[in-house]
Design an enzyme around this catalytic site. Structure first.
Site, PDB file in Angstrom:
ATOM      1  N   TYR A  36      -2.671  -1.121  10.804  1.00  0.00           N
ATOM      2  CA  TYR A  36      -2.625  -1.306   9.338  1.00  0.00           C
ATOM      3  C   TYR A  36      -1.412  -0.862   8.492  1.00  0.00           C
ATOM      4  CZ  TYR A  36      -4.247  -1.120   4.405  1.00  0.00           C
ATOM      5  OH  TYR A  36      -4.464  -1.391   3.113  1.00  0.00           O
TER       6      TYR A  36
ATOM      7  N   SER B 127       0.860  -1.073   0.201  1.00  0.00           N
ATOM      8  CA  SER B 127       0.007  -0.081   0.154  1.00  0.00           C
ATOM      9  C   SER B 127       0.931   1.293   0.049  1.00  0.00           C
ATOM     10  CB  SER B 127      -0.774  -0.029   1.338  1.00  0.00           C
ATOM     11  OG  SER B 127      -1.535   1.312   1.501  1.00  0.00           O
TER      12      SER B 127
END
Ligand SMILES: NC(=O)c1ccc[n+]([C@@H]2O[C@H](COP(=O)([O-])OP(=O)(O)OC[C@H]3O[C@@H](n4cnc5c(N)ncnc54)[C@H](O)[C@@H]3O)[C@@H](O)[C@H]2O)c1
Length: 288
Positions: free
Chosen positions: A161, A148
């Site tokens: 996360y 990401s």
């Protein structure tokens, strides 16, 4: 000359985790369009079955399978079954992931475990379970892990996360080096897939959201995704095209990736204090 994605992937087998929704589902549909047989795997078998049925209705070939990527032994038997039923895997996409929000000290222990087990260990188990047979096949193949832009960033309220994506990015970089040590005639491409913001269900509310800050942050992110997120099909087409070219860096929004990487490099070079990116400031008004 750029390699055509249908030429690279057509006729091969794709295994995609978390394929019941979002990017995994989009990649499953795109892989089928390119002529791949798709194993759409998800912890939610009903969602994976819907995706497989859609692919079949459009003339493709897909099989839905249930797997929890966080469970090592399930991933092992899943890989064995895939190999037995469908043969060698050309493309493995370790995509399954969850978003967890809230102050680090408010996130329940079991949600911490789930986040790290799915987002990090799920990727490791995918590689551990599938790569030995892919290596043994002697054929050209691809392993793609979902990192990401968050894998380069700093962000409060999404600490677990962000931490998991830094880990996936580091794992994928080292994996590429390890694969490079193998003595082979055909390449094994290792790809770090770096979505920026793609419209999916990842910010849907969960029972694990604890406290006003978590709820407000998830709402803000969901709204930002709805307003500014990239179209799913366009993102998945870009991902498949870049992977076909054997790129390590695979970005849905390359300029956004570049910005995150440059900020990270500047932060490290300056050994600076962690700082919220200016454009993110308004999103954290609710947390002050
Ligand atoms: N959407 C984005 O903007 C974005 C940005 C950066 C990275 N990513 C990454 O892309 C990946 C996919 O995200 P998404 O946005 O499509 O999410 P999503 O929530 O829309 O879909 C995720 C899918 O994974 C499945 N899943 C969850 N836990 C699982 C488990 N233990 N085993 C198997 N399947 C499981 C879910 O059932 C769901 O179908 C994730 O790794 C995410 O971190 C997404």
């Amino acid at each position: 000359m750029e390699r055509d994605a249908a030429e690279a992937f057509g006729g091969g087998l794709a295994v995609i985790t978390g394929a019941g929704a979002g990017i995994g589902a989009g990649l499953a549909r795109r892989a089928a369009t390119l002529g791949m047989t798709v194993v759409a795997a998800d912890i939610a078998l009903d969602r994976a079955a819907d995706v497989a049925a859609l692919i079949e209705a459009q003339g493709g070939v897909a099989h839905a399978m249930k797997v929890d990527v966080a469970r090592a032994e399930e991933m092992d038997s899943f890989a064995a079954e895939v190999h037995r039923r469908f043969g060698p895997v050309r493309l493995l996409i370790n995509n399954a992931g969850i978003e967890t929000v809230g102050f680090a000290w408010e996130i329940p222990a079991d949600r911490w475990d789930a986040t790290l087990d799915i987002n990090i260990h799920g990727v490791v188990h995918g590689v551990r379970a599938f790569l030995p047979r892919m290596i043994a096949s002697g054929e050209e193949c691809w392993v793609a892990n979902l990192s990401s832009v968050g894998g380069f960033g700093q962000m409060p309220i999404q600490t677990s996360y962000i931490m998991s994506k830094h880990a996936v990015q580091a794992f994928t970089e080292c994996l590429a080096l390890e694969v490079g040590l193998l003595d082979r005639d055909t390449p094994i491409h290792v790809c770090s897939v770096i979505p920026g913001m793609v419209r999916t269900r990842i910010f849907e509310a969960t029972e694990a959201d604890r406290g006003d800050v978590a709820v407000a942050h998830r709402t803000a992110m969901r709204e930002a995704m709805a307003a500014n997120g990239m179209d799913l099909d366009k993102a998945c087409e870009r991902i498949m095209d870049q992977m076909a070219q054997g790129k390590f860096w695979v970005s849905t929004q390359p300029r956004m990736t570049q910005m995150f990487v440059e900020r990270r490099a500047a932060f490290l070079n300056a050994q600076a204090e962690p700082a919220l990116a200016p454009e993110l400031e308004p999103m954290f008004a609710h947390a002050r």
